[in-house]
Design an enzyme around this catalytic site. Sequence first.
Site, PDB file in Angstrom:
ATOM      1  N   CYS A  85      -4.060   5.926  -0.114  1.00 12.54           N
ATOM      2  CA  CYS A  85      -3.517   4.636  -0.557  1.00 12.54           C
ATOM      3  C   CYS A  85      -3.121   4.609  -2.027  1.00 12.54           C
ATOM      4  O   CYS A  85      -2.651   3.577  -2.520  1.00 12.54           O
ATOM      5  CB  CYS A  85      -4.535   3.529  -0.276  1.00 12.54           C
ATOM      6  SG  CYS A  85      -4.948   3.382   1.480  1.00 12.54           S
ATOM      7  N   ARG A 142     -11.165   7.156   3.534  1.00 11.50           N
ATOM      8  CA  ARG A 142     -10.929   6.173   2.471  1.00 11.50           C
ATOM      9  C   ARG A 142     -12.215   5.498   2.014  1.00 11.50           C
ATOM     10  O   ARG A 142     -12.184   4.412   1.438  1.00 11.50           O
ATOM     11  CB  ARG A 142      -9.915   5.133   2.971  1.00 11.50           C
ATOM     12  CG  ARG A 142      -8.558   5.761   3.256  1.00 11.50           C
ATOM     13  CD  ARG A 142      -7.585   4.833   3.926  1.00 11.50           C
ATOM     14  NE  ARG A 142      -6.313   5.523   4.135  1.00 11.50           N
ATOM     15  CZ  ARG A 142      -5.480   5.292   5.134  1.00 11.50           C
ATOM     16  NH1 ARG A 142      -5.773   4.358   6.030  1.00 11.50           N
ATOM     17  NH2 ARG A 142      -4.364   5.974   5.252  1.00 11.50           N
ATOM     18  N   LYS A 153     -12.199  -5.565   1.460  1.00  9.47           N
ATOM     19  CA  LYS A 153     -11.699  -4.758   2.582  1.00  9.47           C
ATOM     20  C   LYS A 153     -12.676  -3.616   2.815  1.00  9.47           C
ATOM     21  O   LYS A 153     -12.891  -2.779   1.947  1.00  9.47           O
ATOM     22  CB  LYS A 153     -10.305  -4.209   2.275  1.00  9.47           C
ATOM     23  CG  LYS A 153      -9.736  -3.353   3.407  1.00  9.47           C
ATOM     24  CD  LYS A 153      -8.350  -2.838   3.061  1.00  9.47           C
ATOM     25  CE  LYS A 153      -7.803  -1.946   4.152  1.00  9.47           C
ATOM     26  NZ  LYS A 153      -6.447  -1.429   3.827  1.00  9.47           N
ATOM     27  N   SER A 160      -6.555  -4.844  13.926  1.00  5.06           N
ATOM     28  CA  SER A 160      -6.059  -4.276  15.179  1.00  5.06           C
ATOM     29  C   SER A 160      -7.174  -3.956  16.166  1.00  5.06           C
ATOM     30  O   SER A 160      -7.033  -4.185  17.373  1.00  5.06           O
ATOM     31  CB  SER A 160      -5.246  -3.015  14.883  1.00  5.06           C
ATOM     32  OG  SER A 160      -6.039  -2.044  14.198  1.00  5.06           O
ATOM     33  N   ARG A 195      -3.557   2.268  12.494  1.00  8.48           N
ATOM     34  CA  ARG A 195      -3.109   3.575  12.000  1.00  8.48           C
ATOM     35  C   ARG A 195      -2.216   4.257  13.019  1.00  8.48           C
ATOM     36  O   ARG A 195      -1.299   5.000  12.665  1.00  8.48           O
ATOM     37  CB  ARG A 195      -4.322   4.428  11.635  1.00  8.48           C
ATOM     38  CG  ARG A 195      -5.034   3.891  10.388  1.00  8.48           C
ATOM     39  CD  ARG A 195      -6.337   4.588  10.073  1.00  8.48           C
ATOM     40  NE  ARG A 195      -6.991   3.941   8.934  1.00  8.48           N
ATOM     41  CZ  ARG A 195      -8.225   4.202   8.537  1.00  8.48           C
ATOM     42  NH1 ARG A 195      -8.951   5.102   9.189  1.00  8.48           N
ATOM     43  NH2 ARG A 195      -8.735   3.559   7.496  1.00  8.48           N
ATOM     44  N   CYS A 212       0.866  -1.173   0.000  1.00  5.76           N
ATOM     45  CA  CYS A 212       0.000   0.000   0.000  1.00  5.76           C
ATOM     46  C   CYS A 212       0.902   1.223   0.000  1.00  5.76           C
ATOM     47  O   CYS A 212       2.105   1.117   0.279  1.00  5.76           O
ATOM     48  CB  CYS A 212      -0.923  -0.003   1.226  1.00  5.76           C
ATOM     49  SG  CYS A 212      -2.333   1.136   1.046  1.00  5.76           S
ATOM     50  N   LYS A 228     -11.458  -8.564   5.101  1.00 10.41           N
ATOM     51  CA  LYS A 228     -10.937  -7.735   6.191  1.00 10.41           C
ATOM     52  C   LYS A 228     -11.934  -6.621   6.505  1.00 10.41           C
ATOM     53  O   LYS A 228     -12.362  -5.932   5.579  1.00 10.41           O
ATOM     54  CB  LYS A 228      -9.588  -7.137   5.780  1.00 10.41           C
ATOM     55  CG  LYS A 228      -8.956  -6.214   6.805  1.00 10.41           C
ATOM     56  CD  LYS A 228      -7.652  -5.616   6.282  1.00 10.41           C
ATOM     57  CE  LYS A 228      -7.031  -4.687   7.309  1.00 10.41           C
ATOM     58  NZ  LYS A 228      -5.786  -4.060   6.811  1.00 10.41           N
ATOM     59  N   CYS A 258      -0.147   4.236   1.624  1.00 11.44           N
ATOM     60  CA  CYS A 258      -0.588   5.208   2.626  1.00 11.44           C
ATOM     61  C   CYS A 258       0.505   5.555   3.630  1.00 11.44           C
ATOM     62  O   CYS A 258       0.590   6.705   4.096  1.00 11.44           O
ATOM     63  CB  CYS A 258      -1.842   4.714   3.336  1.00 11.44           C
ATOM     64  SG  CYS A 258      -1.663   3.135   4.188  1.00 11.44           S
TER      65      CYS A 258
END
Length: 320
Positions: A131, A220, A198, A278, A208, A121, A251, A123
């Site tokens: 991204c 996003r 995603k 996360s 992040r 990616c 995801k 980002c």
Amino acid sequence: MDISSILQGGYQHPLSRSWQGRRQLTKSMFMYPIFITDDPDASVVIPSLPGQRRWGVNQLETFLGPLVKKGLKSVILFGVPLNCEKDGRGTPADDPSGPVIQAIKKIRLLFPLLYIACDVCLCEYTSHGHCGLLHADGTINTKPSVLRLAEVSVNYAKAGAHCVAPSDMMDGRIKAIKQAFIDADLASKCTLMSYSAKFASALYGPFRDAAGSAPSFGDRKCYQLPPTAKGLARRAIQRDIVEGADIIMVKPALPYLDIISDATQLASDHPIACYQVSGEFAMVHAGATAGVYDLKTMAFETTESMVRAGEYTCIGFLVF
């Protein structure tokens, strides 16, 4: 009581209970996400991810050695550049002296049998934190974005990555990466695992924080999928199959078990991956810390639900 009413005899013993699942968790299913920073000696606690750190390449032997001895088979690398100059095209992403390429080479040397995937990616490396590359009005410029992602993927593969995993959600990037692999004679040497479905989730916050990848403006939602968009997710999965993905990923995982189940049906001949992200990890830890449940018990319950939903799920990402 009717004969057909009796079920408990089939799972009255721990072993017979284990037989009720069509597939069992194995160590080979798990892929450990590692945040690699450009300070080679770093070992920095990530406050929002209990027990997790940003690592420098010089710390990888000490960190990974005990995990490999316990049976860890694969990792996925996320670059966290803190000391580089970012720009509009994410130039540091495939810097030969940058954290990801240096980590690939280090891990290949230290642990030759460990499978190395690399998140792809832009980002973390762009000055704007999005991204892909942008038009002057701040919207995504798709064509140069996918070409740049393909370029990064090829350079990770050349460095020794066994797998690249584009997480950007740009339209057409799987086809572009696969074609770039063919042109570079890498198509049979590196796996292409697509973050196919995603979603634009609130569960990415700790990541992040760990990767320093929040966008500097906007969000996003124009390229990650809306949480309610079951049909879009199905279309994205089918598109990535046609474009050449070797593995299909969903995801986040827990809020999208229905999509994992759909992926199993739509990509019945492909391995299915899911990412326990996360925020999911942080929630499981928070509940255990509050005394709501036992951490290990809930860690297994959540991951086993993903295997159950997918039936043939082969890869889960988590950091318990």
